[in-house]
Design a protein around this motif. Structure first.
Motif, short mmCIF file in Angstrom:
data_model
loop_
_atom_site.label_atom_id
_atom_site.label_comp_id
_atom_site.label_asym_id
_atom_site.label_seq_id
_atom_site.Cartn_x
_atom_site.Cartn_y
_atom_site.Cartn_z
N UNK A 292 4.49 10.98 2.16
CA UNK A 292 4.53 11.73 3.41
C UNK A 292 5.67 10.89 4.15
N UNK A 293 6.28 11.48 4.99
CA UNK A 293 7.51 10.80 5.71
C UNK A 293 7.23 10.94 7.16
N UNK A 294 7.80 9.97 7.92
CA UNK A 294 7.92 10.00 9.49
C UNK A 294 9.49 10.22 9.74
N UNK A 295 9.60 11.33 10.56
CA UNK A 295 11.20 11.34 10.80
C UNK A 295 11.38 10.62 12.21
N UNK A 296 12.20 9.41 12.06
CA UNK A 296 12.57 8.61 13.07
C UNK A 296 13.93 8.17 12.77
N UNK A 297 15.01 8.29 14.07
CA UNK A 297 16.29 7.71 14.24
C UNK A 297 17.07 8.69 13.16
N UNK A 298 16.71 9.92 13.20
CA UNK A 298 17.71 10.83 12.59
C UNK A 298 17.49 10.81 10.99
N UNK B 103 9.75 0.72 6.24
CA UNK B 103 11.13 0.79 6.88
C UNK B 103 11.23 1.27 8.49
N UNK B 104 9.80 1.62 8.79
CA UNK B 104 9.63 1.97 10.11
C UNK B 104 9.65 0.87 11.13
N UNK B 105 9.19 -0.23 10.73
CA UNK B 105 8.60 -1.31 11.58
C UNK B 105 9.74 -2.63 11.11
N UNK B 106 10.24 -3.09 12.36
CA UNK B 106 11.17 -4.44 12.19
C UNK B 106 10.29 -5.69 11.66
N UNK B 107 11.31 -6.57 11.29
CA UNK B 107 10.51 -7.81 10.89
C UNK B 107 9.79 -8.35 11.84
N UNK B 108 10.07 -8.37 13.13
CA UNK B 108 9.24 -8.91 14.20
C UNK B 108 7.90 -8.12 14.36
N UNK B 109 8.11 -6.66 14.10
CA UNK B 109 7.03 -6.14 14.19
C UNK B 109 5.77 -6.35 13.11
N UNK B 110 6.60 -6.50 11.89
CA UNK B 110 5.53 -7.07 10.78
C UNK B 110 4.97 -8.16 10.75
N UNK B 111 5.78 -9.22 11.65
CA UNK B 111 5.02 -10.50 11.91
C UNK B 111 3.94 -10.51 12.99
N UNK C 60 2.92 2.25 17.53
CA UNK C 60 3.75 3.18 17.79
C UNK C 60 4.51 4.11 16.98
N UNK C 61 5.11 3.23 15.90
CA UNK C 61 6.38 3.86 15.26
C UNK C 61 5.62 4.19 13.91
N UNK C 62 4.44 3.84 13.48
CA UNK C 62 3.83 4.25 12.12
C UNK C 62 2.60 4.75 12.07
N UNK C 63 1.56 4.24 13.05
CA UNK C 63 0.04 4.81 12.62
C UNK C 63 -0.08 5.74 13.75
N UNK C 64 0.57 5.70 15.13
CA UNK C 64 0.18 6.53 16.08
C UNK C 64 0.77 8.07 15.70
N UNK C 65 1.97 7.99 15.17
CA UNK C 65 2.39 9.53 14.88
C UNK C 65 1.42 10.22 13.75
N UNK C 66 0.83 9.55 13.04
CA UNK C 66 0.02 10.10 11.86
C UNK C 66 -1.40 10.39 12.56
N UNK D 97 5.76 16.17 2.83
CA UNK D 97 5.92 16.76 4.33
C UNK D 97 6.51 15.58 5.16
N UNK D 98 6.64 15.77 6.58
CA UNK D 98 6.83 14.82 7.43
C UNK D 98 6.20 14.81 8.86
N UNK D 99 6.22 13.84 9.72
CA UNK D 99 5.74 13.91 10.93
C UNK D 99 6.81 13.37 11.95
N UNK D 100 6.79 13.89 12.91
CA UNK D 100 8.10 13.33 13.81
C UNK D 100 7.72 12.44 14.79
#
Length: 462
Positions: A91-97, A121-129, A162-168, A322-325
């Motif tokens: 499953x995909x998340x559509x983000x940043x085009x 690939x949805x979360x930055x290095x800082x977000x992962x830390x 916000x970027x990965x869990x909430x959309x799902x 499929x994907x989630x926006x």
């Protein structure tokens, strides 16, 4: 002779009536069983539509496989040899085009392993830390009745949520995570945090449960999900069925209840199961003593748009379903299921079948809701072109509007339902609430609730 009336022929009402009939037969009871449905077909939110070689589920589209393991309805209804499973795929998340894959070994977007967190690939290095806080921060005050959004953000940080869990997760439970409780969504996250000291470690130790059938996480039936409704209906041979019979008013009289229908018919019953949306139940009872509790319950709306194309399903990314926006400023839709890819039985020819969802959580839903079918169709095609690059005209389409039909379990949902049950038992003994407005939104939840509600009535009949 006692009479039991079930109002509402959706999956919960059907399960309740089936349980009542089994008891009646086993105990040679003379109780009269009546099932009333306001529409011209049974099934409620389960509607399987066949057109030009495509099979479309305009309501619910599947059953969570792991939830059926402890339930008997599949065997009781002889459905086991009719089952089909979802195809495996990302499953995909559509983000940043662009489409970003939701990492493997994730559960509702929540990383189930440290590797799943690292590969996002949805979360930055800082977000992962920031999300590593989960491994070393103890739960000191969260309970099941706290907000799942605040809980996850506390231990994972804002970006991952916000970027990965909430959309799902917001898509599954149709609401703002900050307004949804842990108990009404994923109580396992609290259990894992308390038992393993880490949500990620807890999911890692239990991934087999969430992938209990390999990638076969969802099931349906070769001829559509309505198969389960037909199976129940075929077994209700000792039930008086009232179709196109919408109940309008319930009045208590001499220890019984008179139910008036919009066609003028009146049915008297000793016990009633209200397997209908909470707003309909509120209007039917029309009691100010219940009004405050009923009005605490919330629901949202959804528009489903199916598009079938005379192009091969293989034009989609080979590993996706499929994907989630993630951002309504990029796409209008909330999500898109690649139905022909996820469910091969929905397109025997292998042609492409897509399903797009437009939910009332969208900031511009008020304008979307007012659109004509042609305008909705064009909106969906624009989303498909932008996200998938497909410009073909659809061969078929199916648009379904579900107005205020998607329950939202807010922070105080459990307390509201408990209060409502207590008031109802005091003022209207013998009337029971049932269904997804109160007790769970998945089909197994609804079936289980129907069975339990029937058992409650049975204890009062014996």
């Amino acid at each position: 002779m006692k009479k039991v009336l079930v109002i509402g022929g959706g999956i919960t009402g059907m399960a309740a009536m089936y349980e009542l009939q089994k008891w009646k037969k086993e105990n040679s009871s003379n109780v009269k069983l009546i099932l009333a449905e306001g529409a011209d077909q049974l099934g409620g939110k389960i509607r399987s539509v066949k057109q030009d070689g495509f099979l479309m589920e305009s309501g619910a589209d599947s059953i969570v496989t792991r939830k059926t393991h402890s339930m008997s309805f599949m065997k009781d209804l002889n459905l086991e040899d009719k089952v089909v499973y979802n195809a495996s795929g990302k499953s995909y998340i559509y983000s940043d085009g662009q489409l970003h894959p939701i990492p493997s070994n994730s559960v509702f977007g929540i990383p189930g392993t440290i590797e799943a967190l690292a590969e996002s690939t949805l979360v930055s290095a800082e977000g992962k830390v920031a999300a590593l806080k989960d491994f070393y921060t103890k739960n000191e005050h969260f309970t099941e009745e706290d907000s799942i959004g605040k809980f996850l953000e506390h231990f994972f940080g804002k970006e991952l949520v916000e970027k990965q869990i909430a959309p799902v997760l917001s898509g599954v439970y149709s609401g703002d995570l900050n307004q949804l409780t842990i108990s009404a969504t994923l109580p396992s996250v609290l259990k894992y945090k308390n038992e393993y000291g880490s949500i990620i470690k807890g999911f890692e130790a239990n991934l087999a449960m969430y992938q209990s059938s390999g990638e076969k996480r969802f099931l349906s039936f070769e001829n559509g999900l309505h198969t389960v409704i037909d199976a129940y209906a075929d077994r209700l041979e000792d039930v008086h069925l009232l179709m196109n019979s919408k109940a309008e008013r319930i009045e208590k009289q001499d220890g019984h209840y008179n139910v008036t229908f919009t066609n003028g018919e009146v049915v008297t019953a000793d016990h009633i199961i209200l397997s209908i949306p909470h707003k309909a139940a509120e209007n039917m009872l029309a009691d100010q003593k219940l009004q405050d509790s009923f009005q605490q319950l919330k629901s949202s709306s959804l528009i489903s748009v199916y598009l079938g194309f005379e192009v091969p399903d293989s034009i989609l990314p080979a590993d996706g379903t499929g994907f989630i926006s993630a951002d309504p400023d990029e796409l209008t839709c909330n999500a898109c299921t690649w139905s022909s890819r996820k469910w091969s039985h929905t397109s025997k020819s292998g042609n492409l079948l897509l399903r797009l969802f437009y939910k009332s959580s969208l900031t511009n839903y008020a304008s979307i809701e007012k659109m004509t079918e042609e305008e909705l169709l064009q909106t969906a095609l624009t989303d498909v072109k932008k996200a998938l690059g497909i410009e073909a005209a659809p061969a078929i389409s199916e648009i379904t509007r579900w107005e205020n039909s998607m329950p939202n379990y807010l922070i105080d949902h459990k307390e509201t339902v408990t209060s409502l049950e207590q008031k109802l038992a005091e003022i209207y003994p013998g009337i029971e609430l049932a269904g997804c407005s109160y007790y769970g939104v998945s089909l197994p939840d609804c079936i289980e609730n129907g069975e339990k509600t029937a058992q409650k009535v049975i204890t009062e009949l014996v």
